[in-house]
Design a protein around this motif. Sequence first.
Motif, PDB file in Angstrom:
ATOM      1  N   VAL A  70       0.835  -1.197   0.000  1.00  0.00           N
ATOM      2  CA  VAL A  70       0.000   0.000   0.000  1.00  0.00           C
ATOM      3  C   VAL A  70       0.876   1.256   0.000  1.00  0.00           C
ATOM      4  O   VAL A  70       1.730   1.415   0.880  1.00  0.00           O
ATOM      5  N   PRO A  71       0.698   2.158  -0.971  1.00  0.00           N
ATOM      6  CA  PRO A  71       1.406   3.445  -0.973  1.00  0.00           C
ATOM      7  C   PRO A  71       0.515   4.547  -0.398  1.00  0.00           C
ATOM      8  O   PRO A  71      -0.696   4.579  -0.653  1.00  0.00           O
ATOM      9  N   TYR A  72       1.119   5.440   0.369  1.00  0.00           N
ATOM     10  CA  TYR A  72       0.380   6.545   0.969  1.00  0.00           C
ATOM     11  C   TYR A  72       0.966   7.888   0.529  1.00  0.00           C
ATOM     12  O   TYR A  72       2.130   7.971   0.114  1.00  0.00           O
ATOM     13  N   SER A  73       0.158   8.937   0.666  1.00  0.00           N
ATOM     14  CA  SER A  73       0.618  10.276   0.305  1.00  0.00           C
ATOM     15  C   SER A  73       1.640  10.823   1.298  1.00  0.00           C
ATOM     16  O   SER A  73       2.297  11.826   1.032  1.00  0.00           O
ATOM     17  N   SER A  74       1.809  10.171   2.447  1.00  0.00           N
ATOM     18  CA  SER A  74       2.813  10.568   3.432  1.00  0.00           C
ATOM     19  C   SER A  74       4.204  10.077   3.055  1.00  0.00           C
ATOM     20  O   SER A  74       5.179  10.405   3.734  1.00  0.00           O
ATOM     21  N   GLY A  75       4.297   9.269   1.987  1.00  0.00           N
ATOM     22  CA  GLY A  75       5.570   8.663   1.607  1.00  0.00           C
ATOM     23  C   GLY A  75       5.769   7.292   2.213  1.00  0.00           C
ATOM     24  O   GLY A  75       6.789   6.643   1.957  1.00  0.00           O
ATOM     25  N   GLU A  76       4.795   6.821   2.991  1.00  0.00           N
ATOM     26  CA  GLU A  76       4.879   5.478   3.566  1.00  0.00           C
ATOM     27  C   GLU A  76       4.574   4.422   2.507  1.00  0.00           C
ATOM     28  O   GLU A  76       3.688   4.602   1.665  1.00  0.00           O
ATOM     29  N   LEU A  77       5.319   3.330   2.581  1.00  0.00           N
ATOM     30  CA  LEU A  77       5.040   2.145   1.783  1.00  0.00           C
ATOM     31  C   LEU A  77       4.898   0.992   2.760  1.00  0.00           C
ATOM     32  O   LEU A  77       5.857   0.653   3.465  1.00  0.00           O
ATOM     33  N   VAL A  78       3.704   0.390   2.816  1.00  0.00           N
ATOM     34  CA  VAL A  78       3.389  -0.588   3.860  1.00  0.00           C
ATOM     35  C   VAL A  78       2.946  -1.894   3.211  1.00  0.00           C
ATOM     36  O   VAL A  78       2.130  -1.893   2.287  1.00  0.00           O
ATOM     37  N   ALA A  79       3.500  -3.000   3.694  1.00  0.00           N
ATOM     38  CA  ALA A  79       3.079  -4.339   3.273  1.00  0.00           C
ATOM     39  C   ALA A  79       2.149  -4.910   4.339  1.00  0.00           C
ATOM     40  O   ALA A  79       2.507  -4.974   5.518  1.00  0.00           O
ATOM     41  N   LEU A  80       0.949  -5.331   3.926  1.00  0.00           N
ATOM     42  CA  LEU A  80      -0.066  -5.824   4.847  1.00  0.00           C
ATOM     43  C   LEU A  80      -0.485  -7.233   4.446  1.00  0.00           C
ATOM     44  O   LEU A  80      -0.473  -7.591   3.267  1.00  0.00           O
ATOM     45  N   ARG A  81      -0.873  -8.036   5.453  1.00  0.00           N
ATOM     46  CA  ARG A  81      -1.444  -9.346   5.195  1.00  0.00           C
ATOM     47  C   ARG A  81      -2.869  -9.162   4.673  1.00  0.00           C
ATOM     48  O   ARG A  81      -3.659  -8.411   5.252  1.00  0.00           O
ATOM     49  N   VAL A  82      -3.215  -9.871   3.600  1.00  0.00           N
ATOM     50  CA  VAL A  82      -4.521  -9.656   2.991  1.00  0.00           C
ATOM     51  C   VAL A  82      -5.658 -10.197   3.860  1.00  0.00           C
ATOM     52  O   VAL A  82      -6.785  -9.702   3.782  1.00  0.00           O
ATOM     53  N   ASN A  83      -5.385 -11.186   4.703  1.00  0.00           N
ATOM     54  CA  ASN A  83      -6.478 -11.792   5.471  1.00  0.00           C
ATOM     55  C   ASN A  83      -6.878 -10.980   6.689  1.00  0.00           C
ATOM     56  O   ASN A  83      -8.041 -10.985   7.094  1.00  0.00           O
ATOM     57  N   ASN A  84      -5.918 -10.246   7.305  1.00  0.00           N
ATOM     58  CA  ASN A  84      -6.265  -9.520   8.536  1.00  0.00           C
ATOM     59  C   ASN A  84      -5.709  -8.095   8.606  1.00  0.00           C
ATOM     60  O   ASN A  84      -5.972  -7.388   9.578  1.00  0.00           O
ATOM     61  N   GLY A  85      -4.947  -7.644   7.616  1.00  0.00           N
ATOM     62  CA  GLY A  85      -4.422  -6.282   7.627  1.00  0.00           C
ATOM     63  C   GLY A  85      -3.218  -6.086   8.522  1.00  0.00           C
ATOM     64  O   GLY A  85      -2.797  -4.946   8.763  1.00  0.00           O
ATOM     65  N   ARG A  86      -2.630  -7.174   9.017  1.00  0.00           N
ATOM     66  CA  ARG A  86      -1.452  -7.038   9.889  1.00  0.00           C
ATOM     67  C   ARG A  86      -0.257  -6.530   9.081  1.00  0.00           C
ATOM     68  O   ARG A  86      -0.027  -6.942   7.947  1.00  0.00           O
ATOM     69  N   VAL A  87       0.528  -5.636   9.707  1.00  0.00           N
ATOM     70  CA  VAL A  87       1.683  -5.052   9.041  1.00  0.00           C
ATOM     71  C   VAL A  87       2.813  -6.073   8.970  1.00  0.00           C
ATOM     72  O   VAL A  87       3.243  -6.613   9.990  1.00  0.00           O
ATOM     73  N   TRP A  89       5.764  -5.281   6.968  1.00  0.00           N
ATOM     74  CA  TRP A  89       6.877  -4.341   7.054  1.00  0.00           C
ATOM     75  C   TRP A  89       6.420  -2.985   6.527  1.00  0.00           C
ATOM     76  O   TRP A  89       5.381  -2.884   5.872  1.00  0.00           O
ATOM     77  N   SER A  90       7.186  -1.960   6.837  1.00  0.00           N
ATOM     78  CA  SER A  90       6.875  -0.622   6.337  1.00  0.00           C
ATOM     79  C   SER A  90       8.174   0.130   6.093  1.00  0.00           C
ATOM     80  O   SER A  90       9.208  -0.159   6.688  1.00  0.00           O
ATOM     81  N   ASP A  91       8.109   1.093   5.203  1.00  0.00           N
ATOM     82  CA  ASP A  91       9.263   1.926   4.879  1.00  0.00           C
ATOM     83  C   ASP A  91       8.753   3.323   4.565  1.00  0.00           C
ATOM     84  O   ASP A  91       7.568   3.507   4.252  1.00  0.00           O
ATOM     85  N   SER A  92       9.631   4.307   4.644  1.00  0.00           N
ATOM     86  CA  SER A  92       9.275   5.685   4.317  1.00  0.00           C
ATOM     87  C   SER A  92      10.135   6.167   3.166  1.00  0.00           C
ATOM     88  O   SER A  92      11.362   6.044   3.206  1.00  0.00           O
ATOM     89  N   LEU A  93       9.489   6.725   2.138  1.00  0.00           N
ATOM     90  CA  LEU A  93      10.190   7.236   0.975  1.00  0.00           C
ATOM     91  C   LEU A  93      10.313   8.755   1.020  1.00  0.00           C
ATOM     92  O   LEU A  93      10.636   9.390   0.012  1.00  0.00           O
ATOM     93  N   ALA A 137      13.516  -5.423   3.682  1.00  0.00           N
ATOM     94  CA  ALA A 137      14.854  -4.818   3.681  1.00  0.00           C
ATOM     95  C   ALA A 137      15.038  -3.988   2.416  1.00  0.00           C
ATOM     96  O   ALA A 137      14.707  -4.433   1.315  1.00  0.00           O
ATOM     97  N   ARG A 138      15.576  -2.792   2.576  1.00  0.00           N
ATOM     98  CA  ARG A 138      15.826  -1.930   1.426  1.00  0.00           C
ATOM     99  C   ARG A 138      17.120  -2.387   0.747  1.00  0.00           C
ATOM    100  O   ARG A 138      18.196  -2.323   1.325  1.00  0.00           O
ATOM    101  N   ILE A 139      17.012  -2.831  -0.498  1.00  0.00           N
ATOM    102  CA  ILE A 139      18.158  -3.348  -1.234  1.00  0.00           C
ATOM    103  C   ILE A 139      19.014  -2.208  -1.766  1.00  0.00           C
ATOM    104  O   ILE A 139      20.238  -2.215  -1.659  1.00  0.00           O
ATOM    105  N   TRP A 140      18.375  -1.194  -2.332  1.00  0.00           N
ATOM    106  CA  TRP A 140      19.086   0.006  -2.771  1.00  0.00           C
ATOM    107  C   TRP A 140      18.106   1.163  -2.881  1.00  0.00           C
ATOM    108  O   TRP A 140      16.890   0.961  -2.911  1.00  0.00           O
ATOM    109  N   ASP A 141      18.631   2.359  -2.883  1.00  0.00           N
ATOM    110  CA  ASP A 141      17.796   3.537  -3.092  1.00  0.00           C
ATOM    111  C   ASP A 141      18.598   4.594  -3.832  1.00  0.00           C
ATOM    112  O   ASP A 141      19.825   4.629  -3.755  1.00  0.00           O
ATOM    113  N   ARG A 142      17.895   5.451  -4.549  1.00  0.00           N
ATOM    114  CA  ARG A 142      18.511   6.522  -5.313  1.00  0.00           C
ATOM    115  C   ARG A 142      17.740   7.818  -5.090  1.00  0.00           C
ATOM    116  O   ARG A 142      16.527   7.808  -4.880  1.00  0.00           O
TER     117      ARG A 142
END
Length: 260
Positions: A70-87, A89-93, A137-142
């Motif tokens: 899930v991408p957000y306008s705050s710059g958050e990128l969050v991975a959620l479980r589809v069955n219950n919405g549990r987080v 992992w999350s990262d901030s861009l 885990a962030r593999i690389w960023d630019r």
Amino acid sequence: TELWRGSLPGPSRSGPAVGVGRVFVVTIDNQTVALDVESGKKLWTHSGISEVTGLLGGASPALVGKTVIVPYSSGELVALRVNNGRVVWSDSLAFVRKTDTLSTVAHIRGHPVVDSGMVYAVSHSGRLVAIDLRTGARIWDRAISGSETPWVAGNFVYVLGNDGELYCLTRLGGRVRWIRSLPRYEDPEDKEDRIKWYGPVLAGDRLMVVGSAGEVLSISPYTGKFLSKLELADHFSVPPVIAMGNIFFLSDDADLIVYR
């Protein structure tokens, strides 16, 4: 015939993602809602960081197996479980070095792309990242800012920057292979009527970008060399779409133009 109608906590400016019996919708106040695809019943919600400022439009979630990105306008990128919405992992861009007011907008407007166990996403504030889908885990960023969806093909990632540069980077290491500067103004001498570019999309052996002034540029994905230019009479605000051997352009005047 209307099958069902579900309520959301706020307006949505992006398309939903559908799969595994669920509909996933992101609202403009950074809430993700999962609805049952058969009944429209609300199954779970997730709330991101509230953001006052954002770009017009938004990115849709990316659904991969039992995980929704899930991408957000705050710059958050969050991975959620589809069955219950549990987080999972999350990262901030969001980029820490901000030089002006516009660069503080961390909105992830381009859709996140998942390929070979990696998640690729770019934020408006200047962060292009590759993240391991399983661990987060962030593999690389630019330090690249963009509001268009990256295009992943083979061993390369193509992304259009807000600075009018088209970048080609290696998929695994994020190393720059080539950069192509696109025309920035309709009148380059007086620097008037700035052009906004949309894309890219890969059609066969060429990358295609469309400009707000009505120009369509074809660029070599191997070298970044300009191949051809097509001038259309309309203005555009959305990237083209490739399907069934055709390329579709939707103009600001609501004209649908199709080329082989």
